[in-house]
Write a protein that holds these residues in place. Structure first.
Motif, PDB file in Angstrom:
ATOM      1  N   VAL A  87       1.102  -0.914   0.060  1.00 26.18           N
ATOM      2  CA  VAL A  87      -0.219  -0.228  -0.012  1.00 26.18           C
ATOM      3  C   VAL A  87       0.291   1.075   0.258  1.00 26.18           C
ATOM      4  O   VAL A  87       0.412   2.294  -0.727  1.00 26.18           O
ATOM      5  CB  VAL A  87      -1.267  -0.322   1.066  1.00 26.18           C
ATOM      6  N   LYS A 136      -4.753   3.635  -4.614  1.00 24.70           N
ATOM      7  CA  LYS A 136      -5.891   3.977  -3.973  1.00 24.70           C
ATOM      8  C   LYS A 136      -6.839   2.791  -2.781  1.00 24.70           C
ATOM      9  O   LYS A 136      -7.137   3.391  -1.967  1.00 24.70           O
ATOM     10  CB  LYS A 136      -6.440   4.809  -5.352  1.00 24.70           C
ATOM     11  N   ARG A 137      -6.522   1.782  -3.993  1.00 28.21           N
ATOM     12  CA  ARG A 137      -6.497   0.438  -2.509  1.00 28.21           C
ATOM     13  C   ARG A 137      -5.946  -0.786  -2.815  1.00 28.21           C
ATOM     14  O   ARG A 137      -5.508  -0.993  -3.584  1.00 28.21           O
ATOM     15  CB  ARG A 137      -8.395  -0.062  -2.760  1.00 28.21           C
ATOM     16  N   PRO A 138      -6.004  -1.041  -1.275  1.00 28.90           N
ATOM     17  CA  PRO A 138      -5.125  -2.305  -1.584  1.00 28.90           C
ATOM     18  C   PRO A 138      -5.185  -3.708  -2.733  1.00 28.90           C
ATOM     19  O   PRO A 138      -6.837  -3.528  -2.443  1.00 28.90           O
ATOM     20  CB  PRO A 138      -5.485  -3.139  -0.174  1.00 28.90           C
ATOM     21  N   SER A 139      -4.465  -4.217  -3.105  1.00 30.27           N
ATOM     22  CA  SER A 139      -5.162  -5.380  -4.470  1.00 30.27           C
ATOM     23  C   SER A 139      -3.154  -5.634  -4.955  1.00 30.27           C
ATOM     24  O   SER A 139      -2.124  -5.389  -4.466  1.00 30.27           O
ATOM     25  CB  SER A 139      -6.056  -4.578  -6.226  1.00 30.27           C
ATOM     26  N   GLN A 143      -7.581   7.822   3.564  1.00 30.57           N
ATOM     27  CA  GLN A 143      -8.584   6.634   2.026  1.00 30.57           C
ATOM     28  C   GLN A 143      -7.735   5.582   3.109  1.00 30.57           C
ATOM     29  O   GLN A 143      -9.163   4.670   2.440  1.00 30.57           O
ATOM     30  CB  GLN A 143      -7.370   7.102   1.196  1.00 30.57           C
ATOM     31  N   ALA A 144      -7.086   4.503   4.139  1.00 29.07           N
ATOM     32  CA  ALA A 144      -7.185   4.551   4.930  1.00 29.07           C
ATOM     33  C   ALA A 144      -8.572   3.522   5.309  1.00 29.07           C
ATOM     34  O   ALA A 144      -8.742   1.784   5.663  1.00 29.07           O
ATOM     35  CB  ALA A 144      -6.051   3.730   5.562  1.00 29.07           C
ATOM     36  N   TRP A 189     -10.017   1.269   3.863  1.00 28.08           N
ATOM     37  CA  TRP A 189      -9.840   0.005   2.986  1.00 28.08           C
ATOM     38  C   TRP A 189     -10.853  -1.316   3.789  1.00 28.08           C
ATOM     39  O   TRP A 189     -11.055  -2.657   3.588  1.00 28.08           O
ATOM     40  CB  TRP A 189      -7.976  -0.382   3.214  1.00 28.08           C
ATOM     41  N   ASP A 190     -10.726  -1.134   5.390  1.00 23.93           N
ATOM     42  CA  ASP A 190     -11.054  -2.396   6.212  1.00 23.93           C
ATOM     43  C   ASP A 190     -12.405  -3.298   5.723  1.00 23.93           C
ATOM     44  O   ASP A 190     -13.699  -2.438   5.696  1.00 23.93           O
ATOM     45  CB  ASP A 190     -11.008  -1.960   7.893  1.00 23.93           C
ATOM     46  N   LYS A 205     -13.548  -3.458   3.039  1.00 26.44           N
ATOM     47  CA  LYS A 205     -14.359  -3.322   1.296  1.00 26.44           C
ATOM     48  C   LYS A 205     -12.799  -3.786   0.395  1.00 26.44           C
ATOM     49  O   LYS A 205     -12.651  -3.245  -0.721  1.00 26.44           O
ATOM     50  CB  LYS A 205     -14.410  -1.854   1.537  1.00 26.44           C
ATOM     51  N   GLU A 206     -12.015  -4.843   0.295  1.00 30.93           N
ATOM     52  CA  GLU A 206     -10.815  -4.791  -1.082  1.00 30.93           C
ATOM     53  C   GLU A 206     -11.984  -5.642  -1.695  1.00 30.93           C
ATOM     54  O   GLU A 206     -12.596  -6.435  -1.581  1.00 30.93           O
ATOM     55  CB  GLU A 206     -10.125  -5.698  -0.020  1.00 30.93           C
TER      56      GLU A 206
END
Length: 103
Positions: A50, A66-69, A95-96, A99-100, A102-103
């Protein structure tokens, strides 16, 4: 107060190495895991990359997603003063927060 009254004042010099330590603490507070070894410093969220931090000419180079992937889209920026460091960390915290779960 006129501009002449402030002419003897200067902002403190930006110290990238101290700012790097501030960012490391801030990212730890976000519960991001620092990967061991090497530069740039890499951070993960639930095993996905990230953020990356490294010292650069005149500042800090930061990269983030922007988002973890597994194949993230990276953004980058050079932070050259303390205000930019604070603003970037605050933006990453906002932003983080999404994340929790919503991946």
């Amino acid at each position: 107060m006129s501009d002449d009254d402030l002419s003897g004042w200067a902002l403190p010099a930006f110290k990238p190495d101290e700012a790097l330590q501030t960012l490391r603490r801030g990212l730890r507070d976000l519960k991001l895991q620092e990967q061991a070894g090497g530069a740039p410093l890499r951070y993960q969220f639930k095993g996905k990359p990230v953020a990356e931090l490294s010292l650069a000419e005149g500042g800090l180079q930061v990269r983030w997603v922007k988002r973890p992937s597994h194949s993230p889209e990276w953004q980058s920026r050079t932070l050259g003063n303390a205000a930019a460091v604070r603003d970037w960390l605050a933006a990453l915290k906002r932003q983080a927060a999404g994340w929790d779960g919503k991946e």
